[in-house]
Design a protein around this motif. Structure first.
Motif, PDB file in Angstrom:
ATOM      1  N   VAL A  64       0.875  -1.167   0.000  1.00  0.00           N
ATOM      2  CA  VAL A  64       0.000   0.000   0.000  1.00  0.00           C
ATOM      3  C   VAL A  64       0.910   1.213   0.000  1.00  0.00           C
ATOM      4  CG1 VAL A  64      -1.771   1.301   1.243  1.00  0.00           C
ATOM      5  CG2 VAL A  64      -1.795  -1.212   1.298  1.00  0.00           C
ATOM      6  N   THR A  65       0.687   2.131  -0.929  1.00  0.00           N
ATOM      7  CA  THR A  65       1.552   3.300  -0.976  1.00  0.00           C
ATOM      8  C   THR A  65       0.737   4.569  -1.192  1.00  0.00           C
ATOM      9  OG1 THR A  65       3.594   4.202  -1.914  1.00  0.00           O
ATOM     10  CG2 THR A  65       2.076   3.144  -3.452  1.00  0.00           C
ATOM     11  N   ILE A  66       1.447   5.679  -1.342  1.00  0.00           N
ATOM     12  CA  ILE A  66       0.811   6.991  -1.377  1.00  0.00           C
ATOM     13  C   ILE A  66       1.090   7.690  -2.700  1.00  0.00           C
ATOM     14  CG2 ILE A  66       0.979   7.189   1.120  1.00  0.00           C
ATOM     15  CD1 ILE A  66       3.361   9.121   0.682  1.00  0.00           C
ATOM     16  N   TYR A  67       0.615   8.917  -2.819  1.00  0.00           N
ATOM     17  CA  TYR A  67       0.789   9.658  -4.069  1.00  0.00           C
ATOM     18  C   TYR A  67       2.266   9.848  -4.422  1.00  0.00           C
ATOM     19  CZ  TYR A  67       1.034  13.352  -0.514  1.00  0.00           C
ATOM     20  OH  TYR A  67       1.352  14.088   0.593  1.00  0.00           O
ATOM     21  N   GLY A 116      -4.275   8.989  -2.620  1.00  0.00           N
ATOM     22  CA  GLY A 116      -3.932  10.399  -2.582  1.00  0.00           C
ATOM     23  C   GLY A 116      -4.366  11.071  -1.296  1.00  0.00           C
ATOM     24  N   VAL A 117      -4.989  10.308  -0.412  1.00  0.00           N
ATOM     25  CA  VAL A 117      -5.456  10.852   0.862  1.00  0.00           C
ATOM     26  C   VAL A 117      -4.417  10.557   1.936  1.00  0.00           C
ATOM     27  CG1 VAL A 117      -7.274  10.803   2.590  1.00  0.00           C
ATOM     28  CG2 VAL A 117      -7.855  10.510   0.178  1.00  0.00           C
ATOM     29  N   GLY A 121      -3.866   5.028   3.714  1.00  0.00           N
ATOM     30  CA  GLY A 121      -3.373   3.686   3.445  1.00  0.00           C
ATOM     31  C   GLY A 121      -3.155   2.839   4.678  1.00  0.00           C
ATOM     32  N   LEU A 122      -3.029   3.460   5.851  1.00  0.00           N
ATOM     33  CA  LEU A 122      -2.747   2.667   7.049  1.00  0.00           C
ATOM     34  C   LEU A 122      -3.893   1.731   7.431  1.00  0.00           C
ATOM     35  CD1 LEU A 122      -0.901   5.447   7.377  1.00  0.00           C
ATOM     36  CD2 LEU A 122      -0.402   4.380   9.558  1.00  0.00           C
ATOM     37  N   PRO A 123      -5.130   2.220   7.529  1.00  0.00           N
ATOM     38  CA  PRO A 123      -6.216   1.279   7.829  1.00  0.00           C
ATOM     39  C   PRO A 123      -6.464   0.282   6.701  1.00  0.00           C
ATOM     40  CG  PRO A 123      -7.083   3.493   7.423  1.00  0.00           C
ATOM     41  CD  PRO A 123      -5.599   3.616   7.542  1.00  0.00           C
ATOM     42  N   ASN A 144       3.109   2.144   3.260  1.00  0.00           N
ATOM     43  CA  ASN A 144       4.021   3.285   3.295  1.00  0.00           C
ATOM     44  C   ASN A 144       3.278   4.591   3.563  1.00  0.00           C
ATOM     45  OD1 ASN A 144       6.820   2.236   2.155  1.00  0.00           O
ATOM     46  ND2 ASN A 144       5.217   1.243   0.951  1.00  0.00           N
ATOM     47  N   PHE A 145       3.944   5.505   4.257  1.00  0.00           N
ATOM     48  CA  PHE A 145       3.361   6.815   4.519  1.00  0.00           C
ATOM     49  C   PHE A 145       4.481   7.775   4.878  1.00  0.00           C
ATOM     50  CE2 PHE A 145       3.454   4.288   8.316  1.00  0.00           C
ATOM     51  CZ  PHE A 145       3.819   5.137   9.349  1.00  0.00           C
ATOM     52  N   GLY A 146       4.184   9.057   4.848  1.00  0.00           N
ATOM     53  CA  GLY A 146       5.175  10.063   5.198  1.00  0.00           C
ATOM     54  C   GLY A 146       5.066  10.488   6.639  1.00  0.00           C
ATOM     55  N   ASP A 147       6.013  11.302   7.072  1.00  0.00           N
ATOM     56  CA  ASP A 147       6.026  11.726   8.474  1.00  0.00           C
ATOM     57  C   ASP A 147       4.782  12.526   8.850  1.00  0.00           C
ATOM     58  OD1 ASP A 147       7.380  14.830   8.091  1.00  0.00           O
ATOM     59  OD2 ASP A 147       7.940  13.320   6.624  1.00  0.00           O
ATOM     60  N   GLY A 148       4.237  13.304   7.918  1.00  0.00           N
ATOM     61  CA  GLY A 148       3.051  14.091   8.215  1.00  0.00           C
ATOM     62  C   GLY A 148       1.836  13.236   8.533  1.00  0.00           C
ATOM     63  N   ALA A 149       1.765  12.054   7.903  1.00  0.00           N
ATOM     64  CA  ALA A 149       0.613  11.170   8.120  1.00  0.00           C
ATOM     65  C   ALA A 149       0.592  10.565   9.513  1.00  0.00           C
ATOM     66  CB  ALA A 149       0.606  10.051   7.072  1.00  0.00           C
TER      67      ALA A 149
END
Length: 325
Positions: A64-67, A116-117, A121-123, A144-149
């Protein structure tokens, strides 16, 4: 002292890093030439993370990844030509050209969701991990996610649930130190995101995300733990993005000294130099990998632009499930 992975693993990591870097640079050049029109979130500088993690995964394992995730997709094995066709809005793309860079999906390689949200992706990763657990499978999910998430509710809810149910999921925070335009210190109260794992009774590890060997060992331990049914791990991989939040963002909010120091420590040439100096690979072998990657990239770009544009009728499809007869 950690053992050095076998030479074939080291070269596989290099190959994935090379493919990520080459694709990123080609995407940006093609956009600047006016042949691609889209929002683009470059992950240049973050090549080590998916490369070192994905060598430990199988096609059956979930991603699972992000934008900002094309580097994750390439490392996981999503065919480059299908990614390029998606970027170019072609019918042969992973989502028929309807998703673009922020919504690539390719279950055949395990890339289940690109969202893109922020933090969404975490849940979803928990859901995929739960499905594998219920079916008695050994597959793991890397989300995967960034520090802001890490500052939204879904982060805390997901870690709590994953720990309660001992889900086979790895929470991979690619901490590039800037959440959009906000520095880590201005948006996060705790010194290390990995420390938050203590609140949910799971291992939390902060690692140099620009060191493939260190990251490989941390990811290996987390993946083995998940496969053994021992539950989740939170990994915080420290890195730096070399471009702005998205293409066109000049990054004026990043102190010049910090930015220059990050560029000077570019993990890609540093890793290549290390492979040669430590005699893990000869320059000619790395050059051969470079050539193979570039050949594949050229073929992918040609495939994309030779493919037909997505038929406008597709806008009405893939929205509702077809009624059963």
């Amino acid at each position: 002292m950690e053992l050095i992975p076998p030479a074939d693993i080291l070269l596989d990591i290099y190959r994935r890093m090379t493919a990520i870097k080459a694709n990123d640079e080609r995407i940006i050049a093609t956009m600047k030439a006016g042949r691609l029109t889209m929002p683009y979130y470059s992950a240049r500088g973050q090549e080590c993370i998916p490369a070192a993690v994905s060598v430990l995964l199988t096609k059956e394992d979930y991603l699972v990844t992000i934008y900002r995730g094309i580097h994750d997709m390439i490392a996981k094995g999503v065919p480059t030509k299908l990614i390029w066709a998606e970027l170019a809005g072609r019918s042969t793309g992973t989502c028929k050209g309807k998703g673009g860079p922020m919504h690539v999906t390719h279950p055949e390689s395990g890339c289940m969701v690109t969202t893109g949200v922020v933090g969404a992706g975490l849940p979803i990763g928990c859901g995929l991990a739960l499905a594998a657990q219920v079916r008695g499978e050994k597959r793991v999910t890397v989300t995967n996610f960034g520090d802001g998430a890490s500052n939204i509710g879904a982060f805390h809810e997901s870690l709590n649930l994953a720990s309660v149910w001992k889900l086979p999921v790895i929470f991979m925070c690619q901490n590039n130190r800037y959440a959009e335009h906000t520095s880590y210190a201005k948006g996060t109260s705790i010194e290390s995101i990995a420390e938050r794992a203590k609140s949910y009774s799971m291992p939390g590890v902060r690692v140099d995300g620009n060191d493939p060997v260190a990251l490989y060992h941390v990811a290996r331990a987390a993946i083995e733990r998940a496969r053994a049914g021992q539950g989740p791990t939170l990994i915080e991989a420290m890195t730096f993005r070399f471009n702005g939040h998205l293409l066109g963002d000049m990054g004026d909010y990043i102190p010049k000294a910090e930015y220059q120091a990050a560029l000077a420590a570019d993990p890609y040439p540093r890793y290549r130099q290390w492979l040669v100096q430590e005699k893990h690979a000869a320059p000619v072998a790395l050059d051969a990998i470079d050539a193979e990657v570039n050949e594949e990239l050229e073929a992918a770009v040609k495939f994309a632009f030779d493919s037909p544009l997505t038929d406008p009728v597709e806008i009405t499809r893939d929205i509702y499930a077809a009624a059963s007869a």
